[in-house]
Design a protein around this motif. Structure first.
Motif, PDB file in Angstrom:
ATOM      1  N   PHE A   1       0.819  -1.219   0.000  1.00 39.47           N
ATOM      2  CA  PHE A   1       0.000   0.000   0.000  1.00 39.47           C
ATOM      3  C   PHE A   1       0.855   1.273   0.000  1.00 39.47           C
ATOM      4  CE2 PHE A   1       0.316  -1.714   4.335  1.00 39.47           C
ATOM      5  CZ  PHE A   1       0.930  -0.664   5.001  1.00 39.47           C
ATOM      6  N   GLN A   2       2.176   1.122  -0.156  1.00 39.48           N
ATOM      7  CA  GLN A   2       3.042   2.290  -0.228  1.00 39.48           C
ATOM      8  C   GLN A   2       3.620   2.398  -1.636  1.00 39.48           C
ATOM      9  OE1 GLN A   2       5.235   3.167   3.647  1.00 39.48           O
ATOM     10  NE2 GLN A   2       5.191   0.946   3.653  1.00 39.48           N
ATOM     11  N   LYS A   3       3.365   3.542  -2.242  1.00 40.34           N
ATOM     12  CA  LYS A   3       3.744   3.771  -3.627  1.00 40.34           C
ATOM     13  C   LYS A   3       4.774   4.898  -3.697  1.00 40.34           C
ATOM     14  CE  LYS A   3       1.513   5.430  -7.874  1.00 40.34           C
ATOM     15  NZ  LYS A   3       0.225   5.864  -8.431  1.00 40.34           N
ATOM     16  N   LEU A   4       5.817   4.693  -4.493  1.00 37.08           N
ATOM     17  CA  LEU A   4       6.833   5.739  -4.624  1.00 37.08           C
ATOM     18  C   LEU A   4       6.346   6.828  -5.566  1.00 37.08           C
ATOM     19  CD1 LEU A   4       9.726   6.537  -3.754  1.00 37.08           C
ATOM     20  CD2 LEU A   4      10.548   5.419  -5.833  1.00 37.08           C
TER      21      LEU A   4
ATOM     22  N   SER B   1       7.802  10.469  -6.879  1.00 42.64           N
ATOM     23  CA  SER B   1       9.096  11.163  -6.908  1.00 42.64           C
ATOM     24  C   SER B   1       9.979  10.580  -5.813  1.00 42.64           C
ATOM     25  CB  SER B   1       8.959  12.682  -6.882  1.00 42.64           C
ATOM     26  OG  SER B   1       8.214  13.120  -5.803  1.00 42.64           O
ATOM     27  N   ASP B   2      10.187  11.216  -4.689  1.00 44.58           N
ATOM     28  CA  ASP B   2      11.090  10.618  -3.699  1.00 44.58           C
ATOM     29  C   ASP B   2      10.402  10.354  -2.353  1.00 44.58           C
ATOM     30  OD1 ASP B   2      10.786  13.178  -2.930  1.00 44.58           O
ATOM     31  OD2 ASP B   2      12.905  13.686  -2.884  1.00 44.58           O
TER      32      ASP B   2
ATOM     33  N   TRP C   1       7.380   7.832  -0.248  1.00 49.27           N
ATOM     34  CA  TRP C   1       6.455   6.700  -0.209  1.00 49.27           C
ATOM     35  C   TRP C   1       5.096   7.216   0.261  1.00 49.27           C
ATOM     36  CZ3 TRP C   1       8.183   2.478  -2.522  1.00 49.27           C
ATOM     37  CH2 TRP C   1       9.551   2.204  -2.536  1.00 49.27           C
TER      38      TRP C   1
ATOM     39  N   ASP D   1      -1.565   4.639  -0.295  1.00 45.48           N
ATOM     40  CA  ASP D   1      -2.712   4.901  -1.179  1.00 45.48           C
ATOM     41  C   ASP D   1      -3.813   3.840  -1.082  1.00 45.48           C
ATOM     42  OD1 ASP D   1      -1.642   2.793  -2.583  1.00 45.48           O
ATOM     43  OD2 ASP D   1      -1.581   3.805  -4.509  1.00 45.48           O
TER      44      ASP D   1
ATOM     45  N   TRP E   1      14.230   8.153   0.706  1.00 40.22           N
ATOM     46  CA  TRP E   1      13.270   7.069   0.433  1.00 40.22           C
ATOM     47  C   TRP E   1      13.965   5.715   0.360  1.00 40.22           C
ATOM     48  CZ3 TRP E   1      13.391   4.094  -4.093  1.00 40.22           C
ATOM     49  CH2 TRP E   1      14.261   4.550  -5.095  1.00 40.22           C
TER      50      TRP E   1
ATOM     51  N   ILE F   1       6.487   1.715  -8.441  1.00 37.77           N
ATOM     52  CA  ILE F   1       7.322   1.029  -7.457  1.00 37.77           C
ATOM     53  C   ILE F   1       6.580   1.043  -6.124  1.00 37.77           C
ATOM     54  CG2 ILE F   1       9.541   1.024  -6.230  1.00 37.77           C
ATOM     55  CD1 ILE F   1      10.788   2.488  -8.586  1.00 37.77           C
ATOM     56  N   ARG F   2       6.344  -0.141  -5.560  1.00 36.19           N
ATOM     57  CA  ARG F   2       5.620  -0.231  -4.295  1.00 36.19           C
ATOM     58  C   ARG F   2       6.449  -0.931  -3.225  1.00 36.19           C
ATOM     59  NH1 ARG F   2       0.414   0.907  -3.828  1.00 36.19           N
ATOM     60  NH2 ARG F   2      -0.560   1.758  -5.697  1.00 36.19           N
ATOM     61  N   LEU F   3       6.116  -0.616  -1.985  1.00 33.29           N
ATOM     62  CA  LEU F   3       6.826  -1.172  -0.828  1.00 33.29           C
ATOM     63  C   LEU F   3       5.772  -1.770   0.109  1.00 33.29           C
ATOM     64  CD1 LEU F   3       9.645  -1.275   0.606  1.00 33.29           C
ATOM     65  CD2 LEU F   3       9.089   0.958   1.591  1.00 33.29           C
TER      66      LEU F   3
END
Lengths: 129, 129
Positions: free
Chosen positions: A105-108, A110-111, A113, A116, B5, B75-77
């Motif tokens: 659920f964490q999207k990059l 630019s710089d 996280w 969403d 990040w 890119i997701r985390l």
């Protein structure tokens, strides 16, 4: 059932294999975890995902506390035979311990996280005794 | 671009993070690989997947030989910040070194792994000098 299929897996030195759980229908990647031989065997036998918890050092029948079990539709192995892909039905629609649908659920952006995806159910509710 | 990040990622003791590459549109899981900090940084900067080859012990710009690069859409985390999910466009429609669309072409049927995806292009053709 013969166990020779389990020996086809290239286990790590620790006796583990990385596992990707993907939701049937949506194709969403729900989570990533590990299995040892016993976990994979049980997963195939009982039709629900059983992982190896590296932190708790024990078998972890996903959903044993939360009820959010994963019904296994398909078990796949990659070209190098060292990664498993599970196709699962996610009971409760929540795979993540944060109460979200999936763990990614964490999207990059630019710089940074950015989170969403919403919390569907409060973890305090999910894991209450 | 700030690099903070990159520090959010919980790298393994070896300085790596597991990465799942998923195809945009189809949702197919293409492959599983690893990145170190430099690989993830380059991936974000150049917009194409750069992995860390654990066997060759060097950065691996996916497609550098085959032309089958992966254009990165997202890119997701994950929740524990120790797994990356890439959404990619797979150039050439072939992600696997066997010449198949993706790496997960072996499916467990009762107690046997069955290959259920065709070789699209002969690897000898893909990797010829």
């Amino acid at each position: 059932m013969s166990e020779s299929w389990l020996s086809k897996v290239n286990w790590t030195h620790d006796g583990l294999v990385p596992v990707i759980a993907q939701e049937t229908g949506t194709g969403k990647v729900l989570m990533f975890a590990w299995m040892n031989r016993e976990a994979l065997k049980r997963t195939a036998e009982c039709g629900e995902a059983v992982y190896w918890s590296r932190s708790r050092k024990k078998l972890w029948h996903k959903g044993e506390e939360s009820g959010h079990v994963q019904k296994v539709k398909e078990i796949r192995l990659d070209c190098d035979e060292d990664v498993i892909l599970l196709e699962v039905e996610q009971i409760g629609g929540i795979a993540c311990h944060t109460g979200r649908h999936d763990c990614f659920f964490q999207k990059l952006e630019s710089d940074t996280w950015i989170i969403d995806a919403p919390v569907i159910k409060d973890p305090a509710e999910i894991y209450k005794k």
